[in-house]
Design a protein around this motif. Structure first.
Motif, PDB file in Angstrom:
ATOM      1  N   VAL A   1     -11.894   2.066   1.157  1.00  0.00           N
ATOM      2  CA  VAL A   1     -12.277   2.460   2.509  1.00  0.00           C
ATOM      3  C   VAL A   1     -13.129   1.341   3.099  1.00  0.00           C
ATOM      4  N   LYS A   2     -12.653   0.753   4.200  1.00  0.00           N
ATOM      5  CA  LYS A   2     -13.354  -0.351   4.856  1.00  0.00           C
ATOM      6  C   LYS A   2     -13.876   0.121   6.206  1.00  0.00           C
ATOM      7  N   GLY A   3     -15.061   0.701   6.193  1.00  0.00           N
ATOM      8  CA  GLY A   3     -15.657   1.193   7.425  1.00  0.00           C
ATOM      9  C   GLY A   3     -16.322   0.089   8.215  1.00  0.00           C
TER      10      GLY A   3
ATOM     11  N   VAL B   1       0.862  -1.185   0.000  1.00  0.00           N
ATOM     12  CA  VAL B   1       0.000   0.000   0.000  1.00  0.00           C
ATOM     13  C   VAL B   1       0.894   1.229   0.000  1.00  0.00           C
ATOM     14  N   ALA B   2       0.432   2.313  -0.611  1.00  0.00           N
ATOM     15  CA  ALA B   2       1.198   3.568  -0.571  1.00  0.00           C
ATOM     16  C   ALA B   2       0.879   4.339   0.716  1.00  0.00           C
ATOM     17  N   ILE B   3      -0.398   4.633   0.980  1.00  0.00           N
ATOM     18  CA  ILE B   3      -0.804   5.357   2.187  1.00  0.00           C
ATOM     19  C   ILE B   3      -1.926   4.573   2.859  1.00  0.00           C
ATOM     20  N   TRP B   4      -1.763   4.359   4.166  1.00  0.00           N
ATOM     21  CA  TRP B   4      -2.723   3.548   4.935  1.00  0.00           C
ATOM     22  C   TRP B   4      -3.199   4.358   6.140  1.00  0.00           C
TER      23      TRP B   4
ATOM     24  N   LEU C   1      -5.554   3.168   1.377  1.00  0.00           N
ATOM     25  CA  LEU C   1      -6.402   2.225   2.087  1.00  0.00           C
ATOM     26  C   LEU C   1      -6.760   2.790   3.455  1.00  0.00           C
ATOM     27  N   ALA C   2      -8.038   2.702   3.830  1.00  0.00           N
ATOM     28  CA  ALA C   2      -8.485   3.038   5.182  1.00  0.00           C
ATOM     29  C   ALA C   2      -9.176   1.809   5.742  1.00  0.00           C
TER      30      ALA C   2
END
Length: 629
Positions: free
Chosen positions: A204-206, A138-141, A173-174
């Protein structure tokens, strides 16, 4: 003893100052505040901030492992911005497998901005991990409730993987504290980011509907990706202005993740608008995939352009916009070329749920291989699956590509009630193969269609079927037969409209098109391009866009505008025609006038005589021209 006591008394007052200004990060400059970004983040972690802070990157940053930005002291909710120093172009790179290059761990009010005060996109975040192709990267998590962060104006790049590889290779990715877990990370913005060589652009995995306030704006996600934007368990979100091109799954794809352009699940109270999604392909033969899929209530889907979607999936077919939810508005979308080569559903717009409003949409061509299962194996321009209180106004639909078997229809209604269908153009211009309809109503219960009128139906075979097309008597070849059977569509038409090339804009030079006059609907005051509706015309495009000038506030929209002349002789001028004007030898121009719809300008009995000449709105910029003489 006294000296020792004095030392202990002073210790509580010896504190370190929090960060509170701009800081230069450079390994070469003598005036740098930090040698690298890692040092700056460590200082941020230990001291916190009490004012807005900028970390100005003066040279490239090479990270040896995941750089984690943790929670820090920030009682005033100030912002930490990481950006290139003025005029600089910077790359933050590193080889991080099974992790992210940059991670936000319960970190709030962080902005990563690629603008260097001169231009955007002067920062690249590049996870160039080149190890095991199936290792996640991942680039930004963002995880563990990271909120109120902004990532904008930059490029995110990952190392190239083969087209067939379906691993987690995500730009942003969140999630929870692992890539596969769910957690709420609210009120984050991703804007004007270009994604390169990612398999999934934004994920986005809420955890529940409290994962709110996400803004996904003006991003570009291109080739190599098979999932553009995916939001799970979100509310009060905005997905607008994004460009997704060549989202594809090849025939030898070995992943199991969802394939789609924009995929929103359990996503309520949001807007998906002004996105451009083109050249989408699923050639794997199975799997879920849509240019736009939304499962949730109270959503707006508007002004999206979706073109060239092909699928050979035998699972779900090819559907450009699929909505499952209540209280939705779908309007001003332009959809074209939605094709499947399997016996599955193909459709421009598919909607199921209550209180749906669909208006001003273009759907140009949908086709599948066709089959015996009407609702699951055929192509329909607009597919209304189930629900109540469904309104379809001013849509333009045309099917072109021949379907080998089964049936096809510009509009298909499976199981609904309380339908209001007016001012639509439904054309099935397929010429062979399937049995072809302009309108297909699965139910022959007229009470389910309280309002069905002012539509234009045209088909190369049947106008419509009122009930299952397997019953021959239900299929109606002429509009008169359709009207008699349904007891509806009193004012509807059976004309073959002339459209401009490769779109559904009406040709202004067509005499047939000028007969396609509908009825005023208060809900729809403009057309697909936001031009004011005047007549109005049937379909999404208002052919005549002229409108009265004058004081609309004072006189309203239902008015007359005209030129006023004073007669200078006793001779009545002839009834002039547009654009001729009275000769100056017999009349003097006074000015313009605005009148109510029903007016009687009587200036003394017998004192004024006159005549009124009316002209069609198509011909001039006034509703009418009249002369007072």
């Amino acid at each position: 003893m006294k000296k020792i006591l004095l030392l202990f008394l002073l210790l509580p007052f010896l504190t370190f100052a929090q960060l509170n200004r701009n800081y230069i990060i450079s390994s070469t400059r003598t005036d740098a505040d930090f040698k690298n970004l890692v040092e700056a983040i460590e200082k941020l972690k230990n001291e916190g901030i009490d004012k807005d802070v900028q970390f100005l990157l003066d040279d490239n940053q090479n990270l040896s492992s995941q750089l984690t930005i943790p929670s820090f002291k920030n009682k005033n909710k100030n912002t930490v911005t990481i950006r290139p120093n003025d005029g600089k172009e910077i790359i933050i790179s590193g080889k991080v497998g099974s992790g992210a290059l940059i991670a936000f761990n319960n970190a709030d009010y962080i902005t990563i901005d690629g603008n260097n005060t001169l231009d955007d996109n002067k920062l690249k975040i590049y996870n160039n991990f080149d190890g095991n192709s199936y290792s996640s990267r991942v680039a930004i998590w963002l995880y563990k409730k990271s909120e109120n962060n902004i990532i904008k104006n930059l490029t995110i790049e990952l190392n190239t993987l083969g087209d067939a590889i379906g691993t987690t290779s995500t730009g942003i990715l969140a999630s929870g504290d692992s890539f596969d877990s769910n957690a709420n990370n609210s009120n984050n913005t991703i804007q004007n980011v270009t994604f390169v060589n990612v398999k999934q652009g934004i994920v986005v995995k809420g955890q529940n509907k409290n994962n709110e306030g996400w803004k996904i704006l003006d991003n570009k996600i291109g080739s190599k990706a098979f999932l553009g934007i995916s939001l799970l368990n979100v509310s009060n979100y905005t997905v607008t202005g994004n460009i997704l091109n060549e989202i594809k799954i090849p025939s030898n794809f070995d992943g199991t993740l969802n394939f789609s352009g924009i995929y929103l699940e359990e996503a309520s109270d949001g807007t998906v608008s002004n996105n451009t999604i083109s050249n989408i392909e699923n050639r794997r033969g199975y799997g879920i995939g849509y240019p736009v899929y939304i499962k949730g209530d109270n959503v707006i889907i508007s002004k999206n352009i979706i073109s060239n979607y092909f699928s050979n999936s035998s699972s779900v077919g090819a559907i450009a916009i699929k909505l499952e939810g209540n209280n939705a508005s779908i309007f001003n979308n332009k959809i074209s070329s939605i094709i499947s080569d399997q016996a599955v559903t193909a459709s421009g717009i598919y909607a199921t749920g209550n209180n749906q409003l669909l208006y001003n949409n273009f759907v140009l061509d949908a086709s599948s291989a066709g089959g015996g299962g009407v609702s699951s194996q055929n192509a329909f321009g607009i597919y209304i699956d189930s629900g109540s209180s469904i309104k379809l106004y001013h849509n333009s639909v045309k099917l072109i590509t021949n379907q080998p078997s089964g049936c096809s229809s510009a509009l298909y209604v499976r199981d609904c009630s309380g339908l209001d269908i007016r001012n639509n153009i439904f054309v099935n211009a397929q010429t062979s193969g399937s049995e072809r309809f302009a309108i297909y109503l699965e139910s022959a219960d007229g009470s389910k269609f309280p309002t069905l009128d002012y539509n234009n139906y045209y088909s190369s075979q049947y106008v419509g079927t009122f009930g299952s097309y397997y019953t021959s008597a239900n299929k109606k070849t002429t509009l008169d037969d359709w009207k008699q059977t349904t007891n509806k569509d009193t004012n509807s038409k059976n004309a073959n409209p002339l459209f401009l090339n490769n779109n559904l804009y009406l040709d202004a030079n067509s005499a047939i098109n000028k007969t396609l006059i509908g009825t005023l609907i208060a809900t729809v005051t403009t057309d697909i391009d936001n031009n004011t509706r005047i007549k109005p015309y049937i379909g999404a495009h208002e052919l005549a866009t002229c409108a009265p000038t004058g004081d609309q506030t004072a006189f309203g929209s239902n008015i007359w505008n005209g030129y006023v002349y004073k007669l200078t002789t006793n001779t009545m001028p002839p009834n002039i025609s547009y654009p001729a004007l009275p000769s100056t030898s017999i009349a003097t121009y006074i000015g313009t006038v605005t009148e109510n719809k029903n007016f009687d300008r009587n200036i003394g009995s017998g004192a004024v005589t006159g005549q009124t000449s009316n002209f069609a709105c198509d011909a001039c910029s006034f509703r009418s021209i009249f002369c007072t003489i």
